[in-house]
Motif scaffolding. Structure first.
Motif, PDB file in Angstrom:
ATOM      1  N   HIS A 148     -22.369  23.370  21.414  1.00  0.00           N
ATOM      2  CA  HIS A 148     -23.366  23.941  20.301  1.00  0.00           C
ATOM      3  C   HIS A 148     -24.804  23.876  21.574  1.00  0.00           C
ATOM      4  O   HIS A 148     -24.814  22.782  21.824  1.00  0.00           O
ATOM      5  N   ARG A 149     -25.611  24.822  21.471  1.00  0.00           N
ATOM      6  CA  ARG A 149     -27.097  24.573  21.566  1.00  0.00           C
ATOM      7  C   ARG A 149     -27.822  24.166  20.674  1.00  0.00           C
ATOM      8  O   ARG A 149     -28.425  24.879  19.302  1.00  0.00           O
ATOM      9  N   LEU A 150     -27.711  22.779  20.886  1.00  0.00           N
ATOM     10  CA  LEU A 150     -29.419  22.517  19.303  1.00  0.00           C
ATOM     11  C   LEU A 150     -30.246  22.136  19.504  1.00  0.00           C
ATOM     12  O   LEU A 150     -31.414  21.477  18.577  1.00  0.00           O
ATOM     13  N   ILE A 151     -30.698  22.215  20.334  1.00  0.00           N
ATOM     14  CA  ILE A 151     -32.291  22.344  20.713  1.00  0.00           C
ATOM     15  C   ILE A 151     -33.040  23.409  21.288  1.00  0.00           C
ATOM     16  O   ILE A 151     -34.124  23.452  21.720  1.00  0.00           O
ATOM     17  N   GLY A 152     -32.476  24.446  21.311  1.00  0.00           N
ATOM     18  CA  GLY A 152     -32.772  25.446  21.064  1.00  0.00           C
ATOM     19  C   GLY A 152     -33.385  25.550  22.898  1.00  0.00           C
ATOM     20  O   GLY A 152     -32.004  25.796  23.925  1.00  0.00           O
ATOM     21  N   LYS A 153     -34.277  26.229  23.338  1.00  0.00           N
ATOM     22  CA  LYS A 153     -34.107  26.979  24.985  1.00  0.00           C
ATOM     23  C   LYS A 153     -34.071  25.557  25.787  1.00  0.00           C
ATOM     24  O   LYS A 153     -34.307  25.242  26.962  1.00  0.00           O
ATOM     25  N   GLY A 154     -35.039  24.179  25.527  1.00  0.00           N
ATOM     26  CA  GLY A 154     -34.811  22.814  26.085  1.00  0.00           C
ATOM     27  C   GLY A 154     -33.049  22.441  26.665  1.00  0.00           C
ATOM     28  O   GLY A 154     -33.108  21.841  27.279  1.00  0.00           O
ATOM     29  N   ALA A 155     -32.303  22.806  26.018  1.00  0.00           N
ATOM     30  CA  ALA A 155     -30.786  22.415  26.383  1.00  0.00           C
ATOM     31  C   ALA A 155     -31.085  23.424  27.516  1.00  0.00           C
ATOM     32  O   ALA A 155     -31.043  23.971  28.087  1.00  0.00           O
ATOM     33  N   VAL A 156     -30.011  22.064  28.065  1.00  0.00           N
ATOM     34  CA  VAL A 156     -29.269  22.181  30.154  1.00  0.00           C
ATOM     35  C   VAL A 156     -28.026  22.796  29.482  1.00  0.00           C
ATOM     36  O   VAL A 156     -27.330  21.714  28.986  1.00  0.00           O
ATOM     37  N   GLU A 157     -27.782  23.315  30.262  1.00  0.00           N
ATOM     38  CA  GLU A 157     -26.132  24.396  30.394  1.00  0.00           C
ATOM     39  C   GLU A 157     -25.495  23.477  31.491  1.00  0.00           C
ATOM     40  O   GLU A 157     -25.894  22.909  32.588  1.00  0.00           O
ATOM     41  N   GLU A 158     -24.438  23.125  30.875  1.00  0.00           N
ATOM     42  CA  GLU A 158     -23.333  22.590  31.769  1.00  0.00           C
ATOM     43  C   GLU A 158     -21.688  22.936  31.858  1.00  0.00           C
ATOM     44  O   GLU A 158     -21.315  22.804  31.026  1.00  0.00           O
ATOM     45  N   VAL A 159     -21.199  23.564  32.827  1.00  0.00           N
ATOM     46  CA  VAL A 159     -19.895  24.618  32.942  1.00  0.00           C
ATOM     47  C   VAL A 159     -18.912  22.956  32.893  1.00  0.00           C
ATOM     48  O   VAL A 159     -18.745  22.245  33.695  1.00  0.00           O
ATOM     49  N   VAL A 160     -18.384  22.845  31.955  1.00  0.00           N
ATOM     50  CA  VAL A 160     -17.178  21.479  31.842  1.00  0.00           C
ATOM     51  C   VAL A 160     -15.557  22.298  31.796  1.00  0.00           C
ATOM     52  O   VAL A 160     -15.610  23.533  31.238  1.00  0.00           O
ATOM     53  N   PRO A 161     -14.388  21.672  31.986  1.00  0.00           N
ATOM     54  CA  PRO A 161     -13.332  22.232  32.569  1.00  0.00           C
ATOM     55  C   PRO A 161     -12.971  21.720  31.092  1.00  0.00           C
ATOM     56  O   PRO A 161     -13.252  21.122  30.581  1.00  0.00           O
ATOM     57  N   THR A 162     -12.293  22.892  30.361  1.00  0.00           N
ATOM     58  CA  THR A 162     -11.003  22.453  29.442  1.00  0.00           C
ATOM     59  C   THR A 162      -9.507  22.259  29.480  1.00  0.00           C
ATOM     60  O   THR A 162      -8.945  22.752  30.034  1.00  0.00           O
ATOM     61  N   ILE A 163      -8.970  22.006  28.759  1.00  0.00           N
ATOM     62  CA  ILE A 163      -7.636  21.584  29.042  1.00  0.00           C
ATOM     63  C   ILE A 163      -7.262  21.904  27.396  1.00  0.00           C
ATOM     64  O   ILE A 163      -8.050  21.791  26.354  1.00  0.00           O
ATOM     65  N   ARG A 164      -5.955  22.260  27.502  1.00  0.00           N
ATOM     66  CA  ARG A 164      -5.491  22.293  25.882  1.00  0.00           C
ATOM     67  C   ARG A 164      -4.431  21.470  25.575  1.00  0.00           C
ATOM     68  O   ARG A 164      -3.609  21.023  26.405  1.00  0.00           O
TER      69      ARG A 164
END
Length: 348
Positions: A185-201
């Motif tokens: 969730h982007r909790l602080i609007g445009k100030g949030a910094v994206e990070e792509v992370v691996p997911t597992i089931r």
């Protein structure tokens, strides 16, 4: 008359024929084949093709694919602690070293109740799932620190979900709080910094690494009876603090049966943020509303709907009678959110 020498190549078909019907062990056939290969290697014509074992009859009790069972990460673990959303791993320290955290009374009570007040750390295995790369060095150090003490701590740098892939998470400007809000969730609007992370089931991981684990031959703690802490049977306890991913993970755990079959106790917290999850792989272009074409994996909840969804989900869970998991306990202990107790390494 000179005695006639019989070559291995002459009698091999007969040996294999007899072995076929006597169901000899696969190893015996391999040994015979190896002897043949060694003998034939001295001849002028050499074959480089690998030996193909003689297939056994479909109805035989011998399994030609039988191998040593696959080892599991949880092998030889009497008790298991699954720390989902580990952050800096403080809950593992509260479990292993409660004497260093005298004010974490609620966590001490919970761990004593589930694992026993006289548990031994050699009976425990911790699996810490934490996708935030900011905390990677911390978990590497925890692995080393616990390892020097002979305690098993497994760091898994993944976000738990109901599928494998990658997810977009956000650094939400709360570094002063150990980035406890790192999530999807982007909790602080445009100030949030994206990070792509691996997911597992998570469901698959538990099936592959926990279910059917080899139990240790020796237990070090004192359990049950006058010692309290239940009957001493092996336990799997799960902590869930995964920043709204619980709305993906928990239904998958429940409806797959894995929660009730493999987990003894689960605790954590729900987050009240709006949920907007699209189906995995995107929307179908076909007639999604037709019979048999319902879109799976889609969930949209407004802020006012989230808490009602929580209640109904837990109500459905509580209605299941045949379930190993006794309850979902609402609890989160942030008494030592920054830890504050240094890691002391014996080899430095």
């Amino acid at each position: 008359m000179p005695r006639r020498r019989i070559s291995i190549s002459t009698v091999l078909p007969t040996i294999l024929f007899i072995a076929y019907f006597l169901h000899l062990d696969k190893k015996i056939l391999r040994d015979v084949a190896f002897d043949q290969a060694s003998t034939s290697s001295s001849s002028s014509t050499k074959s480089t093709a690998p030996h193909t074992p003689l297939p056994l009859r479909p109805n035989t009790k011998t399994n030609i694919n039988a191998t040593t069972p696959k080892s599991k990460l949880a092998d030889d673990c009497h008790h298991i602690y699954l720390d989902l959303g580990s952050n800096i791993g403080i809950h593992s320290r509260l479990l292993y070293q409660p004497h260093l955290y005298p004010h974490a009374l609620k966590s001490k009570f919970l761990f004593d109740q589930q694992f026993g007040p006289h548990r031994h750390n050699n009976d425990l295995c911790v699996f810490a799932f934490e996708p935030n790369p900011i905390h990677r060095e911390r978990h590497v150090n925890l692995t080393r620190y616990f390892g020097q003490l002979g305690w098993r701590y497994h760091y898994l740098p993944f976000a738990v979900s109901d599928s494998y892939g990658n997810g977009t998470f956000y650094h939400n400007g709360d570094g002063h709080k150990e980035e406890i809000g790192f999530g999807d969730h982007r909790l602080i609007g445009k100030g949030a910094v994206e990070e792509v992370v691996p997911t597992i089931r998570l469901v698959d991981w538990i099936r592959e690494e926990v279910r059917g684990r080899r139990l240790p031959k020796k237990v070090f703690g004192k359990y049950g009876g006058i010692y309290g802490g239940g009957d001493g049977k092996p336990k799997v306890v799960m902590k869930m603090d995964i920043e709204s991913m619980e709305y993906r993970v928990l239904p998958d755990l429940m409806f797959s049966g894995v929660l009730c079959q493999e987990v003894d106790f689960i605790y954590g917290e729900f987050h009240d943020w709006p949920v907007d999850y699209e189906p995995h792989g995107g929307r179908s272009r076909g007639n999604a509303g037709g019979i048999g074409n319902r879109i799976r994996g889609e969930l949209h909840l407004k802020k006012g709907e989230v808490m009602n969804f929580q209640r109904e989900l837990i109500k459905a869970f509580d209605s299941v009678n045949d379930c190993r998991t006794r309850e979902f306990f609402y609890f989160d202990d942030e008494t030592y959110a920054h830890d504050g107790v240094p890691l002391i390494f014996l080899d430095t």
